[in-house]
Design an enzyme around this catalytic site. Structure first.
Site, PDB file in Angstrom:
ATOM      1  N   TYR A  23      20.135  82.497  45.504  1.00 59.50           N
ATOM      2  CA  TYR A  23      21.358  82.070  46.187  1.00 59.50           C
ATOM      3  C   TYR A  23      21.276  82.414  47.675  1.00 59.50           C
ATOM      4  CZ  TYR A  23      26.293  81.983  47.514  1.00 59.50           C
ATOM      5  OH  TYR A  23      27.475  81.729  48.145  1.00 59.50           O
TER       6      TYR A  23
ATOM      7  N   LYS B 195      21.124  79.693  50.805  1.00 60.26           N
ATOM      8  CA  LYS B 195      22.172  79.647  51.829  1.00 60.26           C
ATOM      9  C   LYS B 195      21.609  79.989  53.208  1.00 60.26           C
ATOM     10  CE  LYS B 195      25.711  78.388  49.363  1.00 60.26           C
ATOM     11  NZ  LYS B 195      26.448  77.156  49.619  1.00 60.26           N
TER      12      LYS B 195
END
Length: 114
Positions: free
Chosen positions: A31, A35
């Site tokens: 994640y 990002k």
């Protein structure tokens, strides 16, 4: 760059990033990496000659946590949990983007992560 052919001169390019990815994300490496890559892509795009020439504004929105069913399920049913108070409704983000589209002078500087 991807998507560039869809932007009109003076257009707005928005990526939803994550404030969590501004620092290490133990337990969420994939994640955080995804990002962080999105943040980098946006900031790089903001400085490309074609972006500057076309007066495109590229902005990354970095909410702490979106108010979504999956995030609510992750937190649990206890709405006294302090994380509920930090959630951002997607509608609020959409409203802000709408303001930036209608009123270009309200846009953050191109390359900003807000």
């Amino acid at each position: 760059l991807i998507g560039e052919q869809f932007l009109s001169p003076g257009g707005l390019f928005v990526i939803i990033g994550a404030s969590a990815a501004l620092s290490p994300t133990p337990g969420m490496i994939g994640y955080g990496s995804a990002k962080t890559a999105a943040h980098h892509y946006l900031q790089t795009y903001a400085h490309t000659p074609s972006s500057i020439r076309n007066d495109t504004t590229a902005v990354g929105i970095l909410p702490l946590m979106l108010d979504t069913p999956s995030n609510r399920a992750m937190i649990g049913e206890d709405e006294s949990d302090e994380r509920y108070g930090t959630m951002v409704k997607p509608e609020s983000i959409a409203k802000e983007i709408g303001e930036w589209i209608r009123h270009g002078h309200l846009r953050p500087h191109s390359g900003s992560l807000v």
